[in-house]
Design a protein around this motif. Structure first.
Motif, short mmCIF file in Angstrom:
data_model
loop_
_atom_site.label_atom_id
_atom_site.label_comp_id
_atom_site.label_asym_id
_atom_site.label_seq_id
_atom_site.Cartn_x
_atom_site.Cartn_y
_atom_site.Cartn_z
N LEU A 22 -4.14 3.29 -1.22
CA LEU A 22 -3.26 3.35 -0.17
C LEU A 22 -4.12 3.84 1.18
CD1 LEU A 22 -0.03 5.02 -1.59
CD2 LEU A 22 -0.57 2.57 -0.81
N PRO A 43 -4.12 -2.12 -3.44
CA PRO A 43 -3.37 -1.07 -4.41
C PRO A 43 -2.55 -1.97 -5.37
CG PRO A 43 -2.49 -0.79 -2.14
CD PRO A 43 -3.71 -1.62 -2.10
N GLU A 77 4.66 1.63 0.82
CA GLU A 77 3.75 1.92 0.00
C GLU A 77 3.98 1.61 -1.48
OE1 GLU A 77 1.24 5.05 2.81
OE2 GLU A 77 2.19 5.88 1.30
N ARG A 110 3.85 -1.69 -2.50
CA ARG A 110 2.53 -2.13 -2.52
C ARG A 110 1.88 -1.72 -3.97
NH1 ARG A 110 -0.03 -0.24 2.96
NH2 ARG A 110 2.01 -1.25 3.63
N ARG A 162 -4.20 9.27 -2.83
CA ARG A 162 -4.26 7.86 -2.08
C ARG A 162 -5.37 6.99 -2.16
NH1 ARG A 162 0.18 7.71 1.48
NH2 ARG A 162 -0.95 6.72 2.85
#
Ligand SMILES: Nc1ncnc2c1ncn2[C@@H]1O[C@H](COP(=O)(O)OP(=O)(O)OP(=O)(O)O)[C@@H](O)[C@H]1O
Ligand SMILES: [Mg+2]
Lengths: 276, 333, 288
Positions: free
Chosen positions: B52, B72, A172, A175, B47
């Protein structure tokens, strides 16, 4: 492990473990030794252990008689090709299962494994026909594809378990750092998974190297790998033990050497990633 | 740059609505803190902003652009994770440079920015180490370094200090505040630490069960909590709540009074009770007083050097102007 | 972690593997089903038309069918039992502090690297040959009559060979699992006065359950389809014909594809019964 064990106990365990280890290894050792004997010495009564006239002639004869190098090349291409192709297909699949799990992920994984249970003989003839139809019979490319398919479930499974160990927060983070899916897999996931991927490659290379159903049934002269090479020695009576041993040693040596140099990955790979 | 607007945003996991329809505006350059009890949806909200997670409905605008469907990577936000999420196989230098490499900056510019960030965060000496060879505080700084180099529109922090020990936490808290003062970039910060929320925030968002209870500056929330939940959640030690006849005197279902707004005396006061526990912190002393005739034990804050001890009888007098009144639903009257 | 983007990417990335395996499973399966309802003799006239369930009936009523099922189960069961029991004992031993542990481990796992054709040939000729095999010398040395391994003890021979190949795998998995056992737990139970046997039974064995499942699953997958070991040693003679081998003979040796395909369908059904059973256990164990 952190316990002090008495010296005697350790000695006893050591002797026992070494004896068993050598016993298990003995057939391989015996084969290698016999390959250096003459045919007469190979069947001497009582058996000769080390005190014999070491000779290399068996190797020369085997190479001459059956062109070992061609089989070796085929084995390397088939095992290597199928493994790499498998990795190529499996990495994306394992990535999705490990990092974007859905309710069906586990079912898909188990289904994939269950295709391994499909008995090969059950489908031998259809595959045979398809191979003839596509002109794949006795070609390396055909075997590469088949071996890739039969090992694919195991490759996916192993990669999945290794990927699972990587915290998803790191992906993540990539990302958030602006990485595309491709960069994420290329620069972050793959380097972190290298040890696992190495184990997977090694194990599957060995499985493909040793695979003996499809390689025996789908090849004749051109694409035959070492499994077929050795099968051609399957009916020597007594007098050919030394040559049989030399051929056997030549067939397994590449893997034994490979295994020796990559113990750590192998031990890890041999557990199929299923046990930590 | 860095204005973030949420409009009627919701989030469902399976069938559970974790974030209920929610509107929130975060102004450019603001330091916003999300607080709330565990499981209230703070991380989820963060998030969602990061991209995300997908919103189940509603819209998210970043700098007046609808970002609801942007991945993202395209939201120009940077995030610092609780576990730091550093790339273990890259050196500190490579970690910090990674977002710049992804943005395809040229190498000279990357080097310049990494050096500058390292300077600010005192990481210059560690640039060639791997994350595994750093202490917790240093790792935290690398994570922050990785976030600041790309000059994002906003920073998102998810409990970034919770893995640090108490002393480091205070230090890092100050560093982050300084960073904000210097960069003036929007920051959204999730924590359940009272002190972090009160000291760092321009604006606090109190969440409970996926609903915003109140939004306001720390002092606003402290002075004028909208309801009993916020009143109890903001401030430490917790506000005393008193129900029953005593509250009825004020025409309320319940009254609240903070420990620091109660006077203590040996001789006279509104409520007489005895001290069950006294906690001396040096600068402050907290008394827990019972047998006051009220159902609740009352917590009182006194100066550092008071001489009361366990079992002493004391008189308490709340400062009338500091009493908060709540109705039966918990809303402030 | 799950946004619409990553979910669609995931589906896209899973597609090649899933589709390849699906094709690999379905195409031959459908063809096998098709052939199984035909009289199909490639060398004697080819496709001789539909015959309904004839092949199925003939395959089961052939005198080789039930023996081959029994043989399959005996071999799979025998190898599983031997590798699990010996593997556990060996793993317990290797977990003890010993000198040269690394080398011993290599010695123990070496058989896994030997290709099945080689190990079958070596065992058959150099060890189990009634005249020149090493085991015959051993028997004679102790004054016993050498065994006619391949003909009189064919199943024992095959089980021995296959167990030798798979023992390393079982040992290694079990060893890895034992090494992850919390040694404080063992020490605590020792303090509580549990004997070594009780400690093994109540603490070590339950801890190994997941590893044992894995061994069972993976080995069964491979063992159900062992082929080279039989092909090279007895070629299916002397009661060593497994279901796999029987079908192989029907298809390739007697060139009766219809009959062989019906056998294939039975083998697939058998494998699926085992699979469902195993997957249940594994599925449960996966959650841990
Ligand atoms: N992927 C998910 N699937 C299902 N439910 C989830 C998922 N992620 C979070 N939840 C649920 O959503 C709710 C909010 O979770 P969230 O992580 O946002 O809480 P939080 O406020 O950050 O708590 P904490 O302070 O403990 O970190 C929780 O009840 C949690 O169980
Ligand atoms: Mg959280």
């Amino acid at each position: 492990m952190a316990r002090a064990v008495s010296f005697n106990r350790k000695t006893f365990n050591t002797v026992l473990a070494w004896s068993i280890g050598l016993l298990i290894f003995f057939p391989i050792l015996w084969t290698i030794l016999t390959s250096f004997k003459t045919e007469g010495q190979a069947i001497a009564d009582p058996p000769l252990f080390l005190m014999f006239d070491w000779t290399l002639e068996n190797y020369a004869i085997v190479q001459e008689r059956s062109d070992y190098l061609r089989f070796l090349t085929n084995s390397v291409i088939i095992a290597g090709g199928s493994t790499l192709l498998g990795i190529f297909v499996a990495v994306p699949a394992a990535w999705s299962m490990a990092f974007v799990p859905s309710k069906r992920t586990k079912d898909i994984l188990l289904w994939m494994l269950s295709t391994k249970m499909l008995p090969a003989v059950g489908v031998l003839y259809p595959i045979y026909l398809i191979f003839i139809e596509l002109g794949l019979l006795d070609t390396k490319i055909g075997l590469v594809v088949v071996l890739m398919l039969i090992n694919l479930p195991i490759i996916v499974w192993m990669l999945y378990t290794y990927f699972k160990e990587i915290p998803s927060e790191i992906l993540e983070a990539a990302r958030m750092d602006g990485a595309s899916l491709r960069s994420e897999i290329l620069y972050v996931l793959t380097p972190m998974a290298i040890p696992g991927i190495a184990s997977t490659i090694l194990l599957n290379f060995i499985l493909a190297w040793n695979e003996a159903f499809w390689t025996l049934n789908l090849t004749a002269a051109q694409a035959a790998p070492l499994t077929a090479f050795i099968a051609s020695y399957s009916s020597p009576e007594g007098l050919f033990y030394a040559k049989l041993s030399a051929a056997s040693t030549m067939a397994i040596a590449p893997i034994l050497i490979l295994g020796w140099f990559s113990q750590k990955q192998l031990v890890r790979g041999l557990t199929f990633g299923a046990v930590k | 740059m860095g204005r973030i607007v949420l409009e009627k945003v919701t989030k469902k996991f399976e069938h559970v609505e974790v974030i209920q329809p929610l509107d929130l505006t975060i102004e450019e350059g603001e330091f916003v803190v999300f607080v709330g009890p565990s499981g209230c949806g703070k991380s989820t909200l963060l998030r969602l902003i990061a991209g995300l997670e997908d919103v189940s409905s509603g819209d998210i605008y970043i700098d007046d652009q609808n970002a609801t469907d942007l991945p993202p990577a395209q939201r120009r936000l940077a995030m610092v994770f609780q576990s730091y999420a550093l790339y273990p196989h890259m050196s500190v230098r490579k970690n910090i440079a990674f977002p710049l490499k992804m943005a395809k900056l040229d190498q000279a510019e990357i080097d310049r920015r990494v050096a500058a960030a390292a300077e600010v965060l005192s990481l210059t000496d560690y640039l060639d180490r791997r994350p595994g060879q750093l202490s917790g505080g240093q790792r935290q700084r690398v994570a922050i370094g990785r976030a600041i180099v790309r000059e994002p529109s906003a920073f998102l922090f998810d409990e970034p200090l919770s893995n640090l020990d108490a002393a480091l936490r205070v230090g890092m808290r100050l560093e982050i505040s300084e960073l904000h003062a210097r960069l003036k970039t929007t920051m959204i910060y999730v924590t359940h630490d009272q002190v972090e929320a009160m000291t760092m925030a321009d604006k606090i968002v109190v969440l409970q069960g996926g609903v915003i209870e109140q939004v306001g500056s720390p002092l606003e929330l402290y002075r004028n909590p909208r309801n009993r939940f916020v009143a109890g959640f903001i401030g430490s030690p917790k506000m005393n709540f008193i129900e029953g006849p005593e509250a009825a005197k004020y025409d309320a279902h319940c009254i609240g009074i903070r420990p620091e707004h109660i006077g203590v005396s040996e001789t006279k006061g509104e409520w007489k009770g005895s001290i069950s526990v006294s906690e001396h912190l040096g600068s402050d002393t907290f008394f827990h007083v019972h047998d006051t005739g009220l159902a609740e034990t009352i917590t009182v804050r006194a100066g550092g050097e008071v001489a009361f001890k366990h079992g002493d009888t004391v008189y308490l007098s709340p400062r009338p102007e500091m009493i908060h009144k709540f109705d039966a639903e918990g809303l402030r009257l | 972690m799950a946004t619409q983007h990553s979910r669609s990417a995931a589906r896209f990335m899973m597609a090649p593997a899933v589709m390849l395996l699906l094709a690999w499973m379905l195409v031959p399966l459908i063809m096998t089903l098709y052939f199984s309802f035909k009289k199909y003799l490639p060398l004697r006239g080819g496709d001789l038309g539909w015959v309904g369930f004839d092949n199925y009936v003939r395959f089961v009523s052939s005198s080789s069918f039930w023996p081959s099922v029994t043989t399959t189960l005996i071999i799979v069961g025998g190898v599983l039992a031997i590798t699990l029991i010996l593997g556990t004992l060996l793993a317990l031993l290797l977990d003890q502090p010993i000198w040269g542990q690394g080398v011993v481990r290599i010695l123990v796992i070496a058989p896994f690297f030997v290709m099945p054709t080689v190990s079958a040939l070596v065992w058959k000729n150099m060890f189990m040959d009634p005249n020149y095999g090493l085991l015959s010398y051993l028997w004679e040395f102790f004054g016993a009559e050498p065994l006619q391994w391949m003909s009189h003890a064919s199943l024992t021979s095959i089980i021995t060979i296959v167990s030798w190949q798979w023992l390393p795998f079982a040992t290694l998995i079990l060893l890895t699992a034992i090494q992850s056992l919390d040694h404080e737990q063992l020490e605590a139970s020792e303090m509580d006065g549990a004997t070594a046997l009780k400690r093994f039974w109540y603490i070590v064995l339950p801890h190994l359950s997941r590893a044992i499942t894995v061994v069972l699953l993976i080995q069964t997958i491979f063992l159900l389809s062992i082929f080279a070991e039989i092909f090279v040693t007895t070629a299916g003679a002397f009661g060593s014909k497994t279901l796999t081998y029987l079908i192989f003979q029907r298809v390739l040796e007697s060139q009766n594809v219809g009959l062989g395909s019906a056998g294939g369908v039975y083998a697939i059904i058998l494998a699926n019964i085992v699979a469902i059973f195993l997957m249940r256990i594994v599925g449960k164990n996966l959650d841990k």
